[in-house]
Write a protein that holds these residues in place. Structure first.
Motif, PDB file in Angstrom:
ATOM      1  N   ALA A  75       1.404  -0.951  -0.194  1.00  0.00           N
ATOM      2  CA  ALA A  75      -0.179   0.130  -0.289  1.00  0.00           C
ATOM      3  C   ALA A  75       0.810   0.928  -0.127  1.00  0.00           C
ATOM      4  O   ALA A  75       0.307   2.402  -1.266  1.00  0.00           O
ATOM      5  CB  ALA A  75      -0.632   0.088   1.173  1.00  0.00           C
ATOM      6  N   ALA A  76       1.907   1.410   0.656  1.00  0.00           N
ATOM      7  CA  ALA A  76       2.515   2.780   0.886  1.00  0.00           C
ATOM      8  C   ALA A  76       3.444   2.652  -0.611  1.00  0.00           C
ATOM      9  O   ALA A  76       3.904   3.900  -0.841  1.00  0.00           O
ATOM     10  CB  ALA A  76       4.158   2.295   1.329  1.00  0.00           C
ATOM     11  N   THR A  77       4.317   1.298  -1.401  1.00  0.00           N
ATOM     12  CA  THR A  77       4.275   1.108  -2.626  1.00  0.00           C
ATOM     13  C   THR A  77       3.180   1.703  -4.034  1.00  0.00           C
ATOM     14  O   THR A  77       4.088   2.863  -4.658  1.00  0.00           O
ATOM     15  CB  THR A  77       4.754   0.196  -3.035  1.00  0.00           C
ATOM     16  N   ALA A  78       2.461   1.800  -3.243  1.00  0.00           N
ATOM     17  CA  ALA A  78       0.758   2.374  -4.355  1.00  0.00           C
ATOM     18  C   ALA A  78       1.051   3.783  -4.008  1.00  0.00           C
ATOM     19  O   ALA A  78       1.011   4.305  -5.368  1.00  0.00           O
ATOM     20  CB  ALA A  78       0.079   1.260  -4.240  1.00  0.00           C
ATOM     21  N   PHE A  79       1.067   4.086  -2.935  1.00  0.00           N
ATOM     22  CA  PHE A  79       0.787   5.023  -2.737  1.00  0.00           C
ATOM     23  C   PHE A  79       1.577   6.370  -2.909  1.00  0.00           C
ATOM     24  O   PHE A  79       1.800   7.040  -3.423  1.00  0.00           O
ATOM     25  CB  PHE A  79       0.890   5.660  -0.813  1.00  0.00           C
ATOM     26  N   SER A  80       2.993   5.567  -3.139  1.00  0.00           N
ATOM     27  CA  SER A  80       4.311   6.621  -3.564  1.00  0.00           C
ATOM     28  C   SER A  80       4.115   6.562  -5.641  1.00  0.00           C
ATOM     29  O   SER A  80       4.427   7.530  -5.581  1.00  0.00           O
ATOM     30  CB  SER A  80       5.399   6.083  -3.206  1.00  0.00           C
ATOM     31  N   ILE A  81       3.864   5.178  -5.811  1.00  0.00           N
ATOM     32  CA  ILE A  81       3.070   5.743  -7.268  1.00  0.00           C
ATOM     33  C   ILE A  81       2.525   6.763  -7.681  1.00  0.00           C
ATOM     34  O   ILE A  81       2.461   7.684  -8.308  1.00  0.00           O
ATOM     35  CB  ILE A  81       2.948   4.371  -7.565  1.00  0.00           C
ATOM     36  N   THR A  82       0.713   5.927  -6.754  1.00  0.00           N
ATOM     37  CA  THR A  82       0.306   6.742  -7.148  1.00  0.00           C
ATOM     38  C   THR A  82       0.584   9.354  -7.219  1.00  0.00           C
ATOM     39  O   THR A  82       0.654  10.319  -8.286  1.00  0.00           O
ATOM     40  CB  THR A  82      -0.926   7.419  -6.342  1.00  0.00           C
ATOM     41  N   ILE A  83       1.179   9.223  -5.877  1.00  0.00           N
ATOM     42  CA  ILE A  83       2.004  10.712  -6.326  1.00  0.00           C
ATOM     43  C   ILE A  83       2.859  11.296  -7.123  1.00  0.00           C
ATOM     44  O   ILE A  83       2.733  12.333  -7.389  1.00  0.00           O
ATOM     45  CB  ILE A  83       2.326  10.393  -4.318  1.00  0.00           C
TER      46      ILE A  83
END
Length: 430
Positions: A75-83
């Motif tokens: 989830a943290a990786t997906a959030f970083s990709i989104t940002i």
């Protein structure tokens, strides 16, 4: 969505709303699954739970810890990709398109499900008891643990979808198609093919009226016209909405005018609740903002730092669908009639204003890009052929003349001048 009040619509549009709902669902699911486990018989050989794979106390704890920890990391990786994608889109395509990424339900669902999986495993993990614990009898929620395994498998598929979705969402074609759909939706709302019976078109000119100020500063993002018209009929008054959707208002500027004048203050709060004011514009009801998003793609593509005329041509071709739809339909109504009595009047965006935007904003940047200039000429021909309004037909001819004059003033190569003039004559003949 349009039936919701402005405040509720703003909540649903927030980036955190879907993840919050997912987390709440995970809490309910965890408590429900554990409750079912407590109700089921403890005998693992019982036919009630023979289909459930029991891994024991230590195995269940290890499995839940692994699933929860890995899902939180993903989830943290997906959030970083989104940002990262949002930052790239903001600098490349314009900051106003960032909200389209923030409002993307796919991104919200992926982040929400991943985080909710972590919450689910955490809540289930705390219910496991071993014989060495002094707090309770040994207990393993076998059903809840196996549900966590199924959620982990589903999350893997969701991550694969997210990678595809985020890669597809930053492509120019996807962005242009998205803003085109929003433009067509808002055009259909304000410029329907057939004007509803309760709407008529009237000219302004009523004098007086009790002014009702906005009270706050912001943009008019949406208006509940059905509710506003019904309220005016119920109170036996005539109401005029002064600003159009998308206009910026100050606290002391009039938001409404009410007839008879003495009823204005009495109805102030209930009238204000029919209009949503926000810190930024929204494409949900704002025709000008929805069109501006498409036009801005073309303008940014023609900037020296980007220099991408193909994207500009694509944006011009896509904005044509919305403009052609507007000019091929009758002028929209602007007055709500209830039981034969005029109750509400509001401002609309005229077809001339819709037609002007791409030519006024993209035209000055086309002098060095013949392909984009030809695309605007094609746009003018499409509008002229589809329009049922003679004034619009004259308007697009004037825009073509301005484009030609501006192009000739830059002293282009004679071959380019001949090419453009021939294309104009060809499209005019069509």
């Amino acid at each position: 969505m349009e039936k919701l009040s402005g405040s509720w619509r703003q909540v649903f549009d927030k980036f955190w709303f879907v993840p919050a709902v997912c987390v709440l669902g995970a809490v309910v699911l965890a408590q429900s699954a554990v409750a079912v486990d407590r109700w089921m018989p403890e005998d693992l050989d019982s036919p009630w739970i023979a289909w459930v794979y029991a891994v024991g106390i230590d195995g269940s704890r290890s499995m839940l810890s692994a699933i929860g920890g890995s899902m939180l990391g993903v989830a943290a990786t997906a959030f970083s990709i989104t940002i990262s994608v949002i930052a790239t889109a903001s600098s490349t395509y314009g900051p106003r398109l960032v909200r389209n990424f923030m409002a993307d339900r796919g991104n919200q669902v992926v982040l929400g499900v991943l985080v909710s999986t972590f919450i689910y495993t955490l809540l289930v993990l705390r219910t496991i008891r071993s014989a060495s614990d002094d707090l309770a009898q040994p207990f393993v929620p076998h059903l809840a643990v196996n549900l966590a395994v199924l959620m982990a498998v589903a999350d893997v598929a969701l991550v694969v979808y997210f990678i595809h979705h985020i890669a597809d969402s930053v492509q120019v074609d996807t962005l242009v198609h998205g803003v085109r759909r929003r433009l067509l939706a808002v055009i259909d709302r304000w410029h329907p093919e057939e004007t509803p019976e309760e709407l008529v078109r009237t000219a302004g000119g009523r004098r007086g009226g009790g002014p009702l100020s906005a009270g706050v500063v912001g943009y008019v993002t949406s208006v509940n016209l059905e509710r506003l018209g019904a309220f005016a009929a119920d109170q036996d008054v005539f109401v005029e909405l002064v600003p159009r959707v998308g206009d910026h208002v100050l606290p002391e500027e009039p938001l409404f005018r009410v007839w008879p004048e003495h009823r204005a203050e009495e109805l102030a709060e209930r009238l204000r609740r029919t209009v949503a004011l926000g810190d930024s514009r929204s494409a949900l009801q704002d025709v000008r903002f929805a069109e501006q998003q498409v036009v801005e793609l073309a303008v940014r593509a023609l900037s020296p730092s980007t220099n991408d005329p193909y994207t500009a041509v694509n944006a011009i071709e896509e904005v044509a669908s919305g403009i052609v739809a507007a000019v091929s339909r009758p002028l929209p109504g602007n007055t709500v009639v209830v039981d034969g009595v005029h109750r509400l009047r509001y401002g609309t965006v005229g077809v001339e204003e819709i037609v002007d935007m791409p030519f006024d904003q993209i035209g000055p940047h086309t002098t060095e890009h013949v392909s984009v200039l030809l695309a605007l000429v094609d746009l003018a021909a499409r509008i002229e052929a589809a329009s049922i309004h003679p004034s619009v037909q004259r308007q697009v001819r004037e825009h073509v003349d301005v484009l030609l004059d501006r192009f000739r003033d830059t002293s282009p190569h004679p071959r380019d001048v001949t090419r453009v003039e021939q294309h104009v004559r060809l499209r005019s003949a069509d």
